[in-house]
Design an enzyme around this catalytic site. Sequence first.
Site, PDB file in Angstrom:
ATOM      1  N   SER A 255     -88.927  48.416-104.637  1.00  0.00           N
ATOM      2  CA  SER A 255     -90.092  49.148-104.142  1.00  0.00           C
ATOM      3  C   SER A 255     -89.927  49.326-102.640  1.00  0.00           C
ATOM      4  CB  SER A 255     -91.353  48.352-104.430  1.00  0.00           C
ATOM      5  OG  SER A 255     -91.358  47.196-103.613  1.00  0.00           O
ATOM      6  N   LYS A 256     -90.907  49.986-102.064  1.00  0.00           N
ATOM      7  CA  LYS A 256     -90.874  50.273-100.614  1.00  0.00           C
ATOM      8  C   LYS A 256     -90.549  49.036 -99.784  1.00  0.00           C
ATOM      9  CE  LYS A 256     -94.386  53.714-100.493  1.00  0.00           C
ATOM     10  NZ  LYS A 256     -95.802  53.528-100.604  1.00  0.00           N
ATOM     11  N   ARG A 257     -91.042  47.924-100.261  1.00  0.00           N
ATOM     12  CA  ARG A 257     -90.810  46.657 -99.568  1.00  0.00           C
ATOM     13  C   ARG A 257     -89.333  46.402 -99.305  1.00  0.00           C
ATOM     14  NH1 ARG A 257     -91.039  42.005-101.983  1.00  0.00           N
ATOM     15  NH2 ARG A 257     -91.211  42.929-104.050  1.00  0.00           N
TER      16      ARG A 257
END
Length: 489
Positions: A255-257
């Site tokens: 994910s973006k993380r």
Amino acid sequence: MSKIPEKVRFAPSPTGHLHIGGARTALFNYLHAKKTGGSFLVRIEDTDLARSTQESEEVIIRDLNWLGIHWDEGIEVGGEHGPYRSMERKHLYQPFIDQLLKEGKAYYCYCTEEEVEEQRKKQRANNELPHYTGKCRNLTPEQREQYEKEGRKPVIRFRVPEDQTIVVKDLVRGDVEFDSNGTGDFVIVKSDGAPVYNFAVVVDDYLMNITTVIRGEEHLSNTPRQVLLYEALNFPVPKFAHVSLILGEDRSKMSKRHGSTHVDQYRAKGYLPEAIVNFLALLGWSPEKGEEEIFSLDELEKLFTLDRVTKNPAVFDIKKLNWMNGQYIRKAPLDKIVEMCIPYFVEAGYITEEEIQTKREWLVKIVEAARERMEYLEQIKEHARIFFDDALHFENDEAESMIHLDHVPMLLQALREKVKAVDTIDKEFANGIFKVLQKETGVRGKNLYMCIRVALTGQCHGMELVDILEILGKEKVISKIDQVLTYLA
Ligand code: GLU
């Protein structure tokens, strides 16, 4: 693996830019089509009206093309099974909806959103899996009429057969079994008449003659519903291959993380499409033989087989992608890399658009020297800063302490004299100067190389010192030396 030509498809929802996982799905489909001598189709699944955008569709198409993943049929390309956007295909879904209704395999449901949500809440409270209870399954014509009079707009639900084991035959995962009782009668047409993905996808794959559905594992839970629809409509069930999730390095879903998750983000940073394709191919697939990791798309088209796709999740290793991209940067024709780097020079304010031509030769030299050390092209901004920034500053304490060593003024004076004596700093001069200085001043090793590097760049490490001298040129070298000498005086 079968050599029968297969027809496969990539069916993105235009609800966001092209995700790395989506790009890999597209690639695997493309490669499978090539390998079997079949064809590859791309269609747009825009049934989620609230989230679909024209912009997303454009970006997805642009980035697929940029990656070199081209399709034989579908959106933009055309073909005999169009249109290639779900919402433009409503007239094609209608006969099948009518058929299901007529055969009693689907029914109108007048429950409101709130009522359905209420049911779900109760089920959760009783520790049951939320599913539609079948309230409208057997409405009498009178009951229907009453609801219609109330102005309720019905959805159409598929009547899920009870007590059935649904087997999804998956080429990657083997047989996966689902219990039909866990599914609940699901919506196939919304109250505004829009088809629901699970229904549209089945009709589309059937009408488009898709033989194998290759898609992300996140869709596996949709597949039993789709299999029920295939059966209800008397369509042949295609083969399925659900490709594992891509995980971040901490093994949670990417994910973006974890950093950049979309193809355009990598494109903006200066990753080469060839490198991304190569990297994606190895996320969950590996060739039968050998340790080799660098493959062109052409090579992949010959090597790829679905039976080598693993069911273990693939871990997105950015270090590996960077390494791979570096390989492609160094292998590519220099001119191409220069062309790709120019926007970064402009973006950083190092040159103006007008200067691109006049400074080109110099830019070529910078890129040639820097590309040895680059993982992605945006890094040219960092590497090239030393040639455009005339201010004196030292990157850290180490640099600062090197410049304050006692021998530095003497060493820089010696270099200054030598540079002053030549017309230009060419390769030969730059190559020979350190030996000469060592002999004349007795300074050697780090005290020689690193001190000069810090004086010219403010940094302790970086590209070849010989290249730096040559690229800076006589005037800049002298003015930088003078600047440091004044600072030290
Ligand atoms: N439209 C779906 C998505 O973008 C793909 C569904 C499918 O391949 O069946 O995730």
